[in-house]
Every structure is written in structure tokens, then in C-alpha cells.
Motif scaffolding. Structure first.
Motif, PDB file in Angstrom:
ATOM      1  N   LYS A 171       0.829  -1.212   0.000  1.00 32.89           N
ATOM      2  CA  LYS A 171       0.000   0.000   0.000  1.00 32.89           C
ATOM      3  C   LYS A 171       0.856   1.252   0.000  1.00 32.89           C
ATOM      4  CE  LYS A 171      -4.513  -0.452   0.114  1.00 32.89           C
ATOM      5  NZ  LYS A 171      -5.403   0.286  -0.788  1.00 32.89           N
ATOM      6  N   LEU A 172       1.859   1.261   0.868  1.00 32.74           N
ATOM      7  CA  LEU A 172       2.745   2.428   0.968  1.00 32.74           C
ATOM      8  C   LEU A 172       3.459   2.699  -0.352  1.00 32.74           C
ATOM      9  CD1 LEU A 172       4.390   2.001   4.485  1.00 32.74           C
ATOM     10  CD2 LEU A 172       3.285   4.081   3.657  1.00 32.74           C
ATOM     11  N   LYS A 173       3.907   1.604  -0.976  1.00 35.21           N
ATOM     12  CA  LYS A 173       4.659   1.757  -2.225  1.00 35.21           C
ATOM     13  C   LYS A 173       3.790   2.291  -3.358  1.00 35.21           C
ATOM     14  CE  LYS A 173       8.448  -1.448  -1.471  1.00 35.21           C
ATOM     15  NZ  LYS A 173       9.086  -2.709  -1.838  1.00 35.21           N
ATOM     16  N   THR A 174       2.504   1.927  -3.351  1.00 34.10           N
ATOM     17  CA  THR A 174       1.616   2.461  -4.402  1.00 34.10           C
ATOM     18  C   THR A 174       1.267   3.919  -4.130  1.00 34.10           C
ATOM     19  OG1 THR A 174       0.313   0.603  -3.550  1.00 34.10           O
ATOM     20  CG2 THR A 174       0.061   1.114  -5.864  1.00 34.10           C
ATOM     21  N   THR A 175       1.051   4.240  -2.857  1.00 31.77           N
ATOM     22  CA  THR A 175       0.668   5.617  -2.537  1.00 31.77           C
ATOM     23  C   THR A 175       1.849   6.583  -2.679  1.00 31.77           C
ATOM     24  OG1 THR A 175      -0.702   4.558  -0.853  1.00 31.77           O
ATOM     25  CG2 THR A 175      -0.710   6.961  -0.898  1.00 31.77           C
ATOM     26  N   PHE A 176       3.032   6.117  -2.304  1.00 32.57           N
ATOM     27  CA  PHE A 176       4.221   6.989  -2.341  1.00 32.57           C
ATOM     28  C   PHE A 176       5.285   6.364  -3.242  1.00 32.57           C
ATOM     29  CE2 PHE A 176       2.169   7.376   1.833  1.00 32.57           C
ATOM     30  CZ  PHE A 176       1.891   8.745   1.866  1.00 32.57           C
ATOM     31  N   PRO A 177       5.305   6.750  -4.526  1.00 33.67           N
ATOM     32  CA  PRO A 177       6.203   6.101  -5.496  1.00 33.67           C
ATOM     33  C   PRO A 177       7.680   6.131  -5.088  1.00 33.67           C
ATOM     34  CG  PRO A 177       4.686   7.601  -6.596  1.00 33.67           C
ATOM     35  CD  PRO A 177       4.488   7.808  -5.139  1.00 33.67           C
TER      36      PRO A 177
END
Ligand SMILES: [Zn+2]
Length: 444
Positions: free
Chosen positions: A320-326
Motif C-alpha cells: 500500500k505504501l509503495k503504491t501511494t508513495f512512489p
């Protein structure tokens, strides 16, 4: 129950998993004998309790004006129940005050605040004598940080990321929302149960279904809270001068804690530390009970385990974090720990002995000291703890309540090495335990 609901846990871990943690502890040699943290902090404890109580009163007043009527009084009940319980923990010395850990956490919050002036100034920091890598925030401005975070995580940046995650929970008032949904659900259930009573058939099964759907619902809510706290926490963290990728690396470390498999305690280690001048080592101490005839299916859990997990799988949170914050998409190596962090890591590792003694996990304490001794770490210190733990085990055995302090063998849920250890412990006679206790207590 109230306690559990009140807290927004980063991760919930069982004591059993400590074994995995303790078995991973790295080797380090030092010439000096470690001195335990002084816990003579009566004045600070008294001061904390005073402030905590008045803070809680204010909180309840605010809430009652915001939620009048039945919801308000239900909330009041929960908060005062929690207050009582938490103060009991403080009096029981479950936390340490004014320690080196305190000042580290405060300095990390200062660093976060530099570019995030909205972070409240009057946060209370409490360090828990708990070896699991865990943190939570209370409904007032109290943050609890477990000592275990300091030896499980790698550097200041990772500790700061955990604090940021907790700030995320605080910003969204997750614990208050959890209570409100609990109260609301309770009222709904009461109505459903009433209508169910009319249907005599399958009553028990239906009641179980209600319980089940409630547990599932709670875990889904919790999962969303965690994901939200990650996003809000990272939004704070990325503005600071900490290394951004450490937010994800900290989560990966916590994931490891959940899945790592334990290192072995060697037979030579038993022989080395339990061959005493007055008592020779007996091979039969290492005999194992035969558990092959047990029918474990009998104890199979009725609820699906995955859905019950009280925190979402960390892998999902990382995704989730990786999708929200590239900028978090590519992984990177952790920066080296500061000297002050390395010192705290060592302190936390040494204090883990005292923490297990405090929580009366004497069996686990022996297992952990043996592992440290096997690694050649702080021999005098760990032999002293062997003496302390064994004398407690002796008392318990004499009073027929050893079950409280030493696990039973459970082949399904324990590593080979830990099962071997438990067999060894249960095979010792009362006199043999006394000899070991006396020997190591005299030595120290
Ligand atoms: Zn959390």
C-alpha cells in the motif's frame, strides 16, 4: 477487553515469539559487566499517575460534552476502567522513567517536529519493560514504546518511523473510533440476540455466527486503521530529515520478527552449564516425551486464523505504501546506526533478562540466558540470571505451580530446540533444580 480496544497496536505479538527474537541476538563481546537500569523511580511514577489521572478526567469531560446520553456514559465506563488498569501497570513497575531510552525518543520527536510543527508539544513518553517490538498510543497524549523496539530495529530512523505511525493513529483518533464502533455494535448485537431467542432451533450455532462476524469485522476495521496510520505517519516522516526508505525497512524488520525461525540451543551447551562440581550431568535429562499419540485435531481452532489476525499482514501494508508513495517503490540499504543507538541496542538486549524476570517468565529467561551464554556474551551477567531464574523455578516446583512459569511441551507450536529445552526442564527433579539454583546464585 477494554485495554485491548483502547490501544492501537502497531503489531500484536505473543510472548512465544520472543523466542525467535532472542535466538537471533547477535554476538558482541565486552570487557565490563553490564549494570542493570536502576528502577528506583518512585517520584516519577507518582508524578506520572497524578498527571495521567487528571488528564483522563479532562478527556472524559470533553467526550461527555461531545457524546451526550448513553454513548457518553458507556465511553466514560470504558475510559475509567482503562485508567484503573493502566495505573495498576504503572504501579507494578511495568514501565521505566527518565531512562536513556526516554531521552532518545524525545530527541527523535524533536527532529520530527522541526518540519512538522503540528506535532503536539506535551506528549508523554513511557518506556515499557517489554521485549516485543511494539508501540501504542493512548487516548490522552501518552505514547508507549517497548524496549524491544531498540534491539529489534536497526537505527534511529526506524524508531522515528514507528513513532510517526503512532502519530498517525493519534491524528485520526483511532482508539476513540474503535470504542464508538464497539458500543454501537454491542447495541446492535443485543437486538439481534433478542430476535434470535424466538427461534429455538440452532440457537448455539447462530450465537457463534454473531460472534464470528463481529470478530471478522473488527479485524477488517483494524486493518484499515493500520493502513491509514501508515499513510498519515509517512506524510509526517517524509518531511523530516530521516532516511525515507527506513519507513519501509522498519516494517520489513517487524515482518521478520513474525516469521523468523529460531536458532538451536546445542546439547553441548546443556552439558557445559549443568555439569556442576556437586552434581554430574545426566543424559536422561534430555529425554523427550512421545507426543505422537496425541490427537491435535481435537484442539483445532474453530475460527479461521487468517481473518482473525489482529493486525494486517505487513506485506500488504508495505505494498500500500509503495503504491501511494512512489519514492518508496525501490528498496534501499539501511544507513548505519548512530553510536548512541548502538548503545541503546545493547542496553535493551541486556535489560531483556530483567524484563523476563519482571513478567515472571522464568522458563523463557533460562532459555534466553543459555542462548546468550552459548554465544559467549557477558558470561558473568547471564550466569547471575541463571541463578535468579532457577531459584524462582525451584520455589514454583516446591509449591506445585511450575505451570505458571514454565511452558508445557507443545509440538505443534514450538521449535525443536524449545521443546528440547522444556523436556529438559520438566525432567529435572526438585533437588536437582535446587543444586543448580544454589550453584549459580553462589557464583554471583
Ligand atoms: Zn498501528
Amino acid at each position: 477487553m477494554a485495554n485491548e480496544l483502547f490501544l492501537s497496536l502497531l503489531t500484536i505479538m505473543t510472548k512465544k515469539k520472543l523466542l525467535f527474537l532472542l535466538s537471533l541476538i547477535s554476538i558482541s563481546f565486552s570487557a565490563q559487566i553490564y549494570r542493570p537500569i536502576d528502577t528506583a523511580d518512585y517520584i516519577q511514577r507518582k508524578e506520572f499517575i497524578k498527571n495521567f489521572s487528571s488528564g483522563n478526567e479532562m478527556l472524559v469531560r470533553n467526550i461527555k460534552s461531545k457524546y451526550p446520553g448513553k454513548t457518553g456514559s458507556e465511553l466514560e465506563k470504558i475510559y475509567s476502567e482503562f485508567e484503573k488498569d493502566f495505573i495498576k501497570q504503572v504501579k507494578n513497575k511495568d514501565f521505566i522513567f527518565a531512562s536513556v531510552f526516554d531521552s532518545k525518543v524525545k530527541s527523535l520527536i524533536e527532529r520530527l517536529r522541526k518540519n512538522n510543527p503540528e506535532i503536539p508539544k506535551n506528549l508523554n513518553i513511557l518506556i515499557a519493560k517489554d521485549n516485543t517490538p511494539n508501540a501504542y498510543c493512548l487516548a490522552d497524549r501518552t505514547f508507549v514504546i517497548n524496549m524491544g523496539l531498540f534491539y529489534w530495529l536497526d537505527n534511529d530512523d526506524q524508531i522515528a518511523s514507528v513513532i510517526s505511525h503512532e502519530l498517525g493513529h493519534k491524528m485520526e483518533e483511532h482508539s476513540l473510533k474503535a470504542f464508538l464502533s464497539y458500543i454501537n455494535q454491542n447495541q446492535k448485537d443485543r437486538i439481534t440476540v433478542k430476535s434470535l431467542k424466538a427461534v429455538k432451533e440452532n440457537q448455539k450455532q447462530n450465537a457463534f455466527e454473531i460472534l464470528k462476524s463481529r470478530v471478522y469485522k473488527k479485524s477488517i476495521e483494524k486493518r484499515n486503521d493500520e493502513i491509514q496510520a501508515d499513510s498519515l505517519g509517512y506524510a509526517v516522516f517524509r518531511k523530516s530529515d530521516f532516511s525515507k526508505s527506513e519507513f519501509v525497512n522498519a516494517l520489513k524488520k517487524l515482518q521478520q520478527f513474525d516469521t523468523i525461525s529460531p536458532r538451536q540451543l546445542k546439547v553441548e551447551t546443556y552439558k557445559k552449564y549443568f555439569t556442576l562440581p556437586q552434581q554430574e550431568f545426566k543424559e536422561k535429562w534430555l529425554n523427550k516425551e512421545d507426543f505422537s499419540l496425541y490427537n491435535y485435531n481435537h484442539f483445532k481452532e474453530k475460527l479461521d486464523k487468517d481473518s482473525l489476525s489482529s493486525h494486517p499482514e505487513v506485506a500488504l501494508r508495505i505494498e500500500k505504501l509503495k503504491t501511494t508513495f512512489p519514492e518508496l517503490a525501490s528498496s534501499s540499504v539501511s544507513p548505519e546506526a548512530s553510536e548512541s543507538f548502538k548503545n541503546l541496542e545493547k542496553t535493551a538486549r541486556m535489560e531483556s533478562m530483567s524484563n523476563l524476570y519482571h513478567s515472571e517468565d522464568y522458563g523463557l529467561g533460562i532459555y534466553a540466558s543459555l542462548q546468550s551464554l552459548q554465544d559467549g556474551e557477558e558470561e558473568i551477567y547471564h550466569k547471575m540470571w541463571l541463578g535468579k531464574y532457577f531459584s524462582k523455578i525451584y520455589e514454583a516446583r516446591k509449591n506445585y505451580n511450575l505451570n505458571r512459569y514454565l511452558d508445557r511441551v507443545d509440538p505443534k507450536n514450538q521449535s525443536e530446540s524449545y521443546q528440547q529445552f522444556l523436556n529438559f526442564m520438566w525432567n529435572l527433579s526438585l533437588d536437582e533444580i535446587k543444586n543448580i539454583a544454589d550453584y549459580y546464585q553462589k557464583k554471583s
